[in-house]
Design an enzyme around this catalytic site. Structure first.
Site, PDB file in Angstrom:
ATOM      1  N   ASN A  48       0.844  -1.191   0.000  1.00  0.00           N
ATOM      2  CA  ASN A  48       0.000   0.000   0.000  1.00  0.00           C
ATOM      3  C   ASN A  48       0.884   1.248   0.000  1.00  0.00           C
ATOM      4  OD1 ASN A  48       0.628  -0.823   2.691  1.00  0.00           O
ATOM      5  ND2 ASN A  48      -1.024   0.426   3.531  1.00  0.00           N
ATOM      6  N   GLU A  50       0.206   5.213   0.580  1.00  0.00           N
ATOM      7  CA  GLU A  50      -0.737   6.267   0.942  1.00  0.00           C
ATOM      8  C   GLU A  50      -0.259   7.609   0.400  1.00  0.00           C
ATOM      9  OE1 GLU A  50      -2.368   4.050   4.971  1.00  0.00           O
ATOM     10  OE2 GLU A  50      -1.180   5.886   5.199  1.00  0.00           O
ATOM     11  N   CYS A  59      -4.028   0.464  -2.627  1.00  0.00           N
ATOM     12  CA  CYS A  59      -3.823  -0.740  -1.828  1.00  0.00           C
ATOM     13  C   CYS A  59      -2.729  -1.629  -2.429  1.00  0.00           C
ATOM     14  CB  CYS A  59      -5.107  -1.548  -1.756  1.00  0.00           C
ATOM     15  SG  CYS A  59      -6.520  -0.687  -1.076  1.00  0.00           S
ATOM     16  N   GLU A  61      -2.907  -4.828  -3.051  1.00  0.00           N
ATOM     17  CA  GLU A  61      -3.406  -5.773  -4.051  1.00  0.00           C
ATOM     18  C   GLU A  61      -3.436  -5.135  -5.438  1.00  0.00           C
ATOM     19  OE1 GLU A  61      -4.691  -4.963  -1.118  1.00  0.00           O
ATOM     20  OE2 GLU A  61      -5.940  -6.564  -0.290  1.00  0.00           O
ATOM     21  N   CYS A  92     -10.108  -5.168   0.165  1.00  0.00           N
ATOM     22  CA  CYS A  92     -11.233  -4.233   0.230  1.00  0.00           C
ATOM     23  C   CYS A  92     -12.097  -4.376  -1.027  1.00  0.00           C
ATOM     24  CB  CYS A  92     -10.733  -2.797   0.388  1.00  0.00           C
ATOM     25  SG  CYS A  92     -10.111  -2.055  -1.147  1.00  0.00           S
ATOM     26  N   CYS A  95     -10.475  -3.410  -4.356  1.00  0.00           N
ATOM     27  CA  CYS A  95      -9.497  -4.402  -4.818  1.00  0.00           C
ATOM     28  C   CYS A  95     -10.193  -5.661  -5.335  1.00  0.00           C
ATOM     29  CB  CYS A  95      -8.508  -4.739  -3.724  1.00  0.00           C
ATOM     30  SG  CYS A  95      -7.323  -3.410  -3.440  1.00  0.00           S
TER      31      CYS A  95
HETATM   32 ZN   LIG Z   1      -7.916  -2.534  -1.443  1.00  0.00          ZN
END
Ligand SMILES: [Zn+2]
Length: 141
Positions: A48, A50, A59, A61, A92, A95
């Site tokens: 990830n 940010e 993210c 993934e 999430c 993803c």
């Molecule tokens: Zn995600």
């Protein structure tokens, strides 16, 4: 059994935890690594990343999938997600949608630094998915 299926999770775990240590998560402090296995046994990792403009983050993934697609991979069998969370965390919703584009039958494994593990299929996590096949128009009457 294909060469990809012969590979166990060990290499995926190693790649995912290595990526997790490179995560850029100064705001959430929730580091995630992901390792995506393609049908030829290649592994693509992501973490990830940010951003100070929070919505600009991405993210692990999706980062792994971006690396894979950029390298020409299009078919995948498994993704392994690694975190330091108390419980294994599934991808999430964003993803899940991103992964289903290329791999509707993907195996999803989530592991924690303390040895927790959970397994799903992407179909379990995203039933009735919106897939490319649904974009096809019905034939003209
Ligand atoms: Zn995600």
């Amino acid at each position: 059994m294909s060469p990809a299926a012969d590979r166990g999770d060990d290499a995926l775990r190693e790649a995912a935890f290595a990526a997790m240590t490179n995560a850029y998560a100064p705001y959430s402090e929730f580091r995630v690594g992901a390792a995506l296995l393609d049908k030829n046994g290649r592994i693509f990792a992501g973490c990830n990343v940010e951003n100070v403009s929070y919505g600009g983050g991405i993210c692990a993934e999706r980062g792994a999938m971006m690396a894979a697609v950029a390298a020409g991979a299009r078919e995948f069998t498994r993704v392994l997600v690694a975190t330091e969370a108390a419980e294994p965390t599934p991808p999430c919703g964003l993803c899940r949608q991103f992964l289903v584009e290329f791999a509707p039958d993907l195996e999803v494994v989530s592991v924690t630094a303390r040895g927790g593990e959970a397994r799903w299929t992407l179909t379990d996590l995203l039933p009735a998915a919106f897939t490319p096949a649904l974009l096809r128009r019905s034939p003209a009457p």
